[in-house]
Structures are given as C-alpha cells and as structure tokens.
Motif scaffolding. Structure first.
Motif, PDB file in Angstrom:
ATOM      1  N   ASN A 191     -22.106 -56.115   3.877  1.00 21.73           N
ATOM      2  CA  ASN A 191     -21.475 -54.894   3.206  1.00 21.73           C
ATOM      3  C   ASN A 191     -22.057 -53.631   3.189  1.00 21.73           C
ATOM      4  OD1 ASN A 191     -19.308 -56.467   2.593  1.00 21.73           O
ATOM      5  ND2 ASN A 191     -20.121 -57.513   0.499  1.00 21.73           N
ATOM      6  N   ILE A 192     -23.573 -53.612   2.974  1.00 20.99           N
ATOM      7  CA  ILE A 192     -24.462 -52.051   3.216  1.00 20.99           C
ATOM      8  C   ILE A 192     -24.527 -51.317   4.606  1.00 20.99           C
ATOM      9  CG2 ILE A 192     -26.525 -51.686   2.834  1.00 20.99           C
ATOM     10  CD1 ILE A 192     -27.264 -53.878   0.030  1.00 20.99           C
ATOM     11  N   GLU A 193     -24.230 -52.473   4.941  1.00 23.32           N
ATOM     12  CA  GLU A 193     -24.148 -52.410   6.630  1.00 23.32           C
ATOM     13  C   GLU A 193     -23.109 -51.363   6.943  1.00 23.32           C
ATOM     14  OE1 GLU A 193     -25.945 -54.390   8.996  1.00 23.32           O
ATOM     15  OE2 GLU A 193     -28.007 -54.224   8.599  1.00 23.32           O
ATOM     16  N   ALA A 194     -21.769 -52.338   6.421  1.00 22.13           N
ATOM     17  CA  ALA A 194     -20.483 -51.440   6.512  1.00 22.13           C
ATOM     18  C   ALA A 194     -19.906 -50.233   5.920  1.00 22.13           C
ATOM     19  CB  ALA A 194     -19.313 -52.628   6.501  1.00 22.13           C
ATOM     20  N   GLY A 195     -20.854 -50.142   4.651  1.00 15.43           N
ATOM     21  CA  GLY A 195     -20.261 -48.581   3.965  1.00 15.43           C
ATOM     22  C   GLY A 195     -20.273 -49.055   3.198  1.00 15.43           C
ATOM     23  N   THR A 196     -19.168 -50.646   2.454  1.00 17.52           N
ATOM     24  CA  THR A 196     -18.402 -50.755   1.192  1.00 17.52           C
ATOM     25  C   THR A 196     -19.304 -51.190   0.391  1.00 17.52           C
ATOM     26  OG1 THR A 196     -18.242 -53.537   2.678  1.00 17.52           O
ATOM     27  CG2 THR A 196     -16.916 -51.651   3.133  1.00 17.52           C
ATOM     28  N   GLN A 197     -20.240 -51.344  -0.015  1.00 10.42           N
ATOM     29  CA  GLN A 197     -21.610 -51.741  -1.219  1.00 10.42           C
ATOM     30  C   GLN A 197     -22.840 -50.010  -1.216  1.00 10.42           C
ATOM     31  OE1 GLN A 197     -22.770 -54.843  -1.032  1.00 10.42           O
ATOM     32  NE2 GLN A 197     -24.435 -55.157  -3.049  1.00 10.42           N
ATOM     33  N   THR A 198     -23.285 -49.566  -2.099  1.00 15.57           N
ATOM     34  CA  THR A 198     -23.785 -48.560  -1.904  1.00 15.57           C
ATOM     35  C   THR A 198     -25.069 -49.669  -2.631  1.00 15.57           C
ATOM     36  OG1 THR A 198     -22.368 -46.610  -1.713  1.00 15.57           O
ATOM     37  CG2 THR A 198     -24.504 -46.612  -2.728  1.00 15.57           C
ATOM     38  N   PRO A 199     -26.478 -49.285  -2.093  1.00 14.21           N
ATOM     39  CA  PRO A 199     -27.477 -50.057  -3.029  1.00 14.21           C
ATOM     40  C   PRO A 199     -27.825 -48.925  -3.866  1.00 14.21           C
ATOM     41  CG  PRO A 199     -28.126 -49.876  -0.484  1.00 14.21           C
ATOM     42  CD  PRO A 199     -26.809 -49.514  -0.731  1.00 14.21           C
ATOM     43  N   PRO A 200     -28.234 -49.809  -4.832  1.00 21.18           N
ATOM     44  CA  PRO A 200     -28.546 -48.862  -6.244  1.00 21.18           C
ATOM     45  C   PRO A 200     -30.347 -48.509  -5.223  1.00 21.18           C
ATOM     46  CG  PRO A 200     -27.948 -50.845  -6.960  1.00 21.18           C
ATOM     47  CD  PRO A 200     -27.757 -50.953  -5.494  1.00 21.18           C
ATOM     48  N   LEU A 201     -30.732 -47.874  -6.520  1.00 23.14           N
ATOM     49  CA  LEU A 201     -32.281 -47.095  -5.628  1.00 23.14           C
ATOM     50  C   LEU A 201     -33.271 -48.178  -5.506  1.00 23.14           C
ATOM     51  CD1 LEU A 201     -32.743 -43.901  -6.713  1.00 23.14           C
ATOM     52  CD2 LEU A 201     -32.270 -44.234  -4.831  1.00 23.14           C
ATOM     53  N   TYR A 202     -33.602 -49.197  -6.126  1.00 23.48           N
ATOM     54  CA  TYR A 202     -34.105 -50.431  -6.460  1.00 23.48           C
ATOM     55  C   TYR A 202     -33.706 -51.976  -5.115  1.00 23.48           C
ATOM     56  CZ  TYR A 202     -30.835 -54.097  -8.749  1.00 23.48           C
ATOM     57  OH  TYR A 202     -29.517 -54.954  -8.933  1.00 23.48           O
ATOM     58  N   ARG A 203     -32.656 -51.214  -4.846  1.00 23.88           N
ATOM     59  CA  ARG A 203     -32.117 -52.262  -3.578  1.00 23.88           C
ATOM     60  C   ARG A 203     -32.583 -51.955  -2.350  1.00 23.88           C
ATOM     61  NH1 ARG A 203     -26.671 -54.785  -5.986  1.00 23.88           N
ATOM     62  NH2 ARG A 203     -27.735 -56.803  -7.128  1.00 23.88           N
ATOM     63  N   LEU A 204     -32.239 -50.294  -1.842  1.00 27.54           N
ATOM     64  CA  LEU A 204     -33.022 -49.602  -1.275  1.00 27.54           C
ATOM     65  C   LEU A 204     -34.174 -49.557  -1.223  1.00 27.54           C
ATOM     66  CD1 LEU A 204     -31.794 -47.414   0.791  1.00 27.54           C
ATOM     67  CD2 LEU A 204     -32.103 -45.948  -0.895  1.00 27.54           C
ATOM     68  N   ALA A 205     -35.310 -49.936  -2.120  1.00 27.52           N
ATOM     69  CA  ALA A 205     -36.563 -49.519  -2.059  1.00 27.52           C
ATOM     70  C   ALA A 205     -36.742 -51.023  -1.526  1.00 27.52           C
ATOM     71  CB  ALA A 205     -37.147 -49.692  -3.945  1.00 27.52           C
ATOM     72  N   ARG A 206     -36.319 -52.231  -2.015  1.00 28.17           N
ATOM     73  CA  ARG A 206     -36.504 -53.265  -1.538  1.00 28.17           C
ATOM     74  C   ARG A 206     -36.335 -53.444  -0.258  1.00 28.17           C
ATOM     75  NH1 ARG A 206     -35.582 -58.090  -6.140  1.00 28.17           N
ATOM     76  NH2 ARG A 206     -36.550 -58.871  -4.351  1.00 28.17           N
ATOM     77  N   ILE A 207     -35.256 -52.719   0.629  1.00 28.73           N
ATOM     78  CA  ILE A 207     -34.144 -52.749   1.801  1.00 28.73           C
ATOM     79  C   ILE A 207     -35.699 -52.843   3.064  1.00 28.73           C
ATOM     80  CG2 ILE A 207     -33.124 -52.352   3.369  1.00 28.73           C
ATOM     81  CD1 ILE A 207     -31.057 -52.809   1.239  1.00 28.73           C
ATOM     82  N   ALA A 208     -35.997 -51.374   1.831  1.00 19.53           N
ATOM     83  CA  ALA A 208     -37.485 -50.552   2.868  1.00 19.53           C
ATOM     84  C   ALA A 208     -38.569 -51.796   3.099  1.00 19.53           C
ATOM     85  CB  ALA A 208     -37.444 -49.659   2.336  1.00 19.53           C
ATOM     86  N   ALA A 209     -38.573 -52.218   1.842  1.00 23.65           N
ATOM     87  CA  ALA A 209     -40.282 -53.009   1.874  1.00 23.65           C
ATOM     88  C   ALA A 209     -39.946 -54.025   2.754  1.00 23.65           C
ATOM     89  CB  ALA A 209     -40.593 -53.590   0.560  1.00 23.65           C
ATOM     90  N   ALA A 210     -38.864 -54.670   3.258  1.00 26.74           N
ATOM     91  CA  ALA A 210     -38.253 -56.143   3.717  1.00 26.74           C
ATOM     92  C   ALA A 210     -38.934 -55.781   5.215  1.00 26.74           C
ATOM     93  CB  ALA A 210     -37.179 -56.312   3.976  1.00 26.74           C
ATOM     94  N   LEU A 211     -37.924 -54.306   5.176  1.00 24.58           N
ATOM     95  CA  LEU A 211     -38.233 -53.622   7.169  1.00 24.58           C
ATOM     96  C   LEU A 211     -39.859 -52.544   7.080  1.00 24.58           C
ATOM     97  CD1 LEU A 211     -35.120 -52.203   6.887  1.00 24.58           C
ATOM     98  CD2 LEU A 211     -35.539 -54.181   8.351  1.00 24.58           C
ATOM     99  N   ASN A 212     -40.503 -53.418   6.014  1.00 16.12           N
ATOM    100  CA  ASN A 212     -42.326 -52.508   6.239  1.00 16.12           C
ATOM    101  C   ASN A 212     -41.747 -50.729   6.238  1.00 16.12           C
ATOM    102  OD1 ASN A 212     -44.608 -53.011   5.822  1.00 16.12           O
ATOM    103  ND2 ASN A 212     -44.601 -52.890   8.101  1.00 16.12           N
ATOM    104  N   MET A 213     -41.221 -50.586   5.461  1.00 17.44           N
ATOM    105  CA  MET A 213     -40.781 -48.936   5.321  1.00 17.44           C
ATOM    106  C   MET A 213     -40.929 -48.480   4.925  1.00 17.44           C
ATOM    107  SD  MET A 213     -36.829 -48.502   7.870  1.00 17.44           S
ATOM    108  CE  MET A 213     -37.321 -47.533   8.221  1.00 17.44           C
ATOM    109  N   PRO A 214     -41.443 -47.574   4.350  1.00 14.67           N
ATOM    110  CA  PRO A 214     -41.165 -46.208   3.330  1.00 14.67           C
ATOM    111  C   PRO A 214     -40.064 -46.157   2.941  1.00 14.67           C
ATOM    112  CG  PRO A 214     -42.530 -45.246   5.570  1.00 14.67           C
ATOM    113  CD  PRO A 214     -41.775 -45.783   5.642  1.00 14.67           C
ATOM    114  N   THR A 215     -38.856 -46.470   1.944  1.00 17.52           N
ATOM    115  CA  THR A 215     -37.845 -45.816   1.096  1.00 17.52           C
ATOM    116  C   THR A 215     -37.094 -44.824   2.447  1.00 17.52           C
ATOM    117  OG1 THR A 215     -38.218 -47.093  -1.149  1.00 17.52           O
ATOM    118  CG2 THR A 215     -36.721 -45.990  -1.254  1.00 17.52           C
TER     119      THR A 215
END
Length: 105
Positions: free
Chosen positions: A41-65
């Motif tokens: 849903n996030i990748e499709a644009g139907t769900q916008t991640p809150p900042l804390y989820r965006l930070a968790r996604i970035a961490a999981a991808l080993n990249m800066p938010t």
C-alpha cells in the motif's frame, strides 16, 4: 509541490530503494515491523507512512531516512500539513547535520 505529489514521490522512492536493495516487500515489511500488505500500500501510494514508519523502512534498507524524501525548497512546506511540514524540517535538519559532519555540503 503539493502534499499529494510529495506522498507519491515518497512512495516511488521507497519502491525504488527496495528494488535497488534487491529485497521483497515481505522481507522489507518484516524488517520494518510492518506487513507485506502495508509495504504494498505504501509503494502504491494508497497509504502514507508516518515519519516513524518511514524511519523504520529506511533503517531496514540501511539508508538515511532523508534519502526517502523528495527534494523540497523549505518554503514549499507551507503547502503541507503542520505535522508533515514539521517532520520534513526535522529530517532536513538531521540530513544537514550529517552532511556537515562528513564534510559534504
């Protein structure tokens, strides 16, 4: 940039980063503490991640938010909700601090 365009760009950047990392939505979701459906849903644009989820996604991808945020001119945050504008400003400040600490400008 309007809020809807901003959110669409975030979705696109997440999808591209996941593809570059060579991981599945399932794997990214597990690493970020989300379901595969949420990542879809996030990748499709139907769900916008809150900042804390965006930070968790970035961490999981080993990249800066900040790398999952589209470039904006600070004045353009006026079109965003107060919550999003504050979050974007905080990430910019952190990114600037990190760049300053590494001699990048």
């Amino acid at each position: 940039m309007e809020e809807q365009e901003f959110n669409a760009a975030v979705s696109r950047l997440i999808r591209q980063a996941r593809a570059r990392a060579g991981v599945t939505q399932e794997y990214l979701g597990r690493q970020a503490g989300l379901s595969r459906g949420s990542i879809t849903n996030i990748e499709a644009g139907t769900q916008t991640p809150p900042l804390y989820r965006l930070a968790r996604i970035a961490a999981a991808l080993n990249m800066p938010t900040a790398e999952l945020l589209p470039p904006l001119v600070p004045d353009e945050t006026a079109d965003l909700s107060a919550r999003h504008a504050a979050g974007v400003s905080a990430v910019w400040a952190q990114a600037a601090e990190l760049r300053g600490g590494h001699g990048e400008g």
